[in-house]
Write an enzyme that holds these catalytic residues in place. Structure first.
Site, PDB file in Angstrom:
ATOM      1  N   ASP A  25      29.112  27.814  37.424  1.00  0.00           N
ATOM      2  CA  ASP A  25      29.740  26.851  36.512  1.00  0.00           C
ATOM      3  C   ASP A  25      29.146  25.471  36.739  1.00  0.00           C
ATOM      4  O   ASP A  25      29.041  25.022  37.892  1.00  0.00           O
ATOM      5  CB  ASP A  25      31.246  26.767  36.765  1.00  0.00           C
ATOM      6  CG  ASP A  25      32.016  27.922  36.147  1.00  0.00           C
ATOM      7  OD1 ASP A  25      31.380  28.824  35.568  1.00  0.00           O
ATOM      8  OD2 ASP A  25      33.259  27.919  36.239  1.00  0.00           O
ATOM      9  N   LYS A  82      31.951  29.049  27.443  1.00  0.00           N
ATOM     10  CA  LYS A  82      33.233  29.730  27.261  1.00  0.00           C
ATOM     11  C   LYS A  82      33.867  29.402  25.914  1.00  0.00           C
ATOM     12  O   LYS A  82      33.761  28.277  25.427  1.00  0.00           O
ATOM     13  CB  LYS A  82      34.211  29.319  28.375  1.00  0.00           C
ATOM     14  CG  LYS A  82      33.832  29.794  29.770  1.00  0.00           C
ATOM     15  CD  LYS A  82      34.888  29.362  30.780  1.00  0.00           C
ATOM     16  CE  LYS A  82      34.492  29.716  32.202  1.00  0.00           C
ATOM     17  NZ  LYS A  82      34.512  31.171  32.458  1.00  0.00           N
ATOM     18  N   GLY A 154      39.747  28.921  39.843  1.00  0.00           N
ATOM     19  CA  GLY A 154      40.141  27.575  40.237  1.00  0.00           C
ATOM     20  C   GLY A 154      40.990  27.492  41.480  1.00  0.00           C
ATOM     21  O   GLY A 154      41.504  26.426  41.817  1.00  0.00           O
ATOM     22  N   ARG A 166      38.669  46.335  43.493  1.00  0.00           N
ATOM     23  CA  ARG A 166      39.102  47.576  44.163  1.00  0.00           C
ATOM     24  C   ARG A 166      39.824  48.507  43.184  1.00  0.00           C
ATOM     25  O   ARG A 166      39.584  49.716  43.166  1.00  0.00           O
ATOM     26  CB  ARG A 166      40.021  47.255  45.342  1.00  0.00           C
ATOM     27  CG  ARG A 166      39.296  46.790  46.594  1.00  0.00           C
ATOM     28  CD  ARG A 166      40.213  46.848  47.802  1.00  0.00           C
ATOM     29  NE  ARG A 166      39.568  46.385  49.012  1.00  0.00           N
ATOM     30  CZ  ARG A 166      38.762  47.120  49.776  1.00  0.00           C
ATOM     31  NH1 ARG A 166      38.478  48.373  49.418  1.00  0.00           N
ATOM     32  NH2 ARG A 166      38.239  46.625  50.881  1.00  0.00           N
ATOM     33  N   GLY A 215      37.825  32.802  42.139  1.00  0.00           N
ATOM     34  CA  GLY A 215      38.234  32.502  43.508  1.00  0.00           C
ATOM     35  C   GLY A 215      37.156  32.642  44.561  1.00  0.00           C
ATOM     36  O   GLY A 215      37.434  32.497  45.754  1.00  0.00           O
ATOM     37  N   GLY A 236      32.704  29.609  40.169  1.00  0.00           N
ATOM     38  CA  GLY A 236      33.207  28.535  39.327  1.00  0.00           C
ATOM     39  C   GLY A 236      33.304  27.224  40.059  1.00  0.00           C
ATOM     40  O   GLY A 236      32.339  26.473  40.187  1.00  0.00           O
ATOM     41  N   SER A 237      34.486  26.959  40.602  1.00  0.00           N
ATOM     42  CA  SER A 237      34.729  25.682  41.274  1.00  0.00           C
ATOM     43  C   SER A 237      34.135  25.640  42.680  1.00  0.00           C
ATOM     44  O   SER A 237      33.983  24.560  43.258  1.00  0.00           O
ATOM     45  CB  SER A 237      36.239  25.433  41.354  1.00  0.00           C
ATOM     46  OG  SER A 237      36.866  25.686  40.122  1.00  0.00           O
TER      47      SER A 237
END
Length: 293
Positions: A25, A82, A154, A166, A215, A236-237
């Site tokens: 990102d 997005k 996030g 999983r 995450g 992402g973050s």
């Protein structure tokens, strides 16, 4: 129908090129260049990273055209962007702009609470999030050329991405052992087309590339997702909310490449600075992963 099928095959073939890589990102041309220099296989152009979307609240929409164009002009690697779930107009605008891939994303505020986009109607390929095999196959039936775990974007907390990967792998394993009449019944149970379940049984995996997302905050997180069967990782973050984004970006790429080599992972994990601060998923007021159907 054959034309659409052929187009989907080309789209998913494009997604295959990302296997074994990291998609990052970015919110500026400068960040996009850092990602490219670190070895990212693509970048996701955003106005705000998921951590900021979560923190600031409000309605999260497609990034501005100026922002996306700025990022497209800054790098030579593919650029994704997005759109809100079900927002056909945003998707048409991005296709006209010339982005390489569209993410119909739960990170943004959904535009339609009943329908996802019919992705077969577009020439540009789509990636979508999924928490289990049923969600993944519904998105593929709509034309998605790539799947990713939803995780909990996030948060800097990989637990939900692990859970989703999983669960999907366990369900795929079950499908490979089913007789055809069992596949028909299972398809009704999870809301998935039986034709796609037959394909999953034949392949022993999803019929499209399956990345981890949501995450991933450290190189160890990225390596873990590869160990669980991911074809690659979205971050992402985790990169640009870390103390040293350049080091973290390079470390993420290396971790995905050498996920099965503990000696190299140890070296990668040294001297990368502080990762982003994580959130406890159990304390969240908004769970982005629950968006979509």
């Amino acid at each position: 129908m054959e034309i659409k099928k052929g187009t989907w095959i080309i789209k998913k073939g494009f997604a295959e090129m990302f296997k074994g890589g990291v998609i990052m990102d970015v919110t500026s041309a400068e960040q996009a260049k850092i990602a490219e220099e670190a070895g990212a296989v693509a970048v996701m152009a955003l106005e705000r990273v998921p951590a900021d979307i979560r923190k600031e609240g409000g309605v999260a929409r497609m990034a501005s055209i100026a922002k996306i164009r700025e990022i497209m002009e800054a790098v030579s690697i593919p650029v994704m962007a997005k759109v809100r779930i079900g927002h056909i107009a945003e998707a048409k605008i991005l296709e006209e702009l010339g982005v390489d891939f569209i993410d119909e994303s739960e990170v943004l505020t959904p535009a339609d609470d009943r329908f996802h986009i019919n992705k077969h109607e577009f020439k540009v390929p789509f990636v979508c999030g999924a928490r289990d095999l049923g969600e993944a196959l519904r998105r593929i039936a709509e034309g998605a050329a790539m799947i990713r775990t939803k995780g909990e974007a996030g948060t800097g907390n990989v637990v939900e991405a692990v859970k989703h990967m999983r669960r999907m792998m366990e369900q795929i394993k079950q499908v490979t052992k089913m007789e055809d009449e069992e596949l028909v019944a299972y398809g009704k149970e999870i809301g998935a087309p039986v034709e796609l379940l037959r394909e999953v049984k034949r392949l022993g995996r999803l019929p499209v590339v399956n990345f981890a997302a949501g995450g991933v905050a450290t190189p160890a997180d990225a390596a873990l997702m590869m160990m669980l069967g991911a074809d690659g990782v979205f971050v992402g973050s985790g990169i640009f909310k870390s103390k040293d984004p350049r080091k973290m970006a390079k470390a993420m790429v290396l971790a995905v490449t050498y996920w099965d080599n503990p000696r190299i992972l140890l070296k990668i994990s040294e001297d990368i600075g502080e990762p982003m601060r994580g959130l406890d998923v159990e304390e969240l007021e908004v769970r982005m992963q629950e968006r979509g159907w």
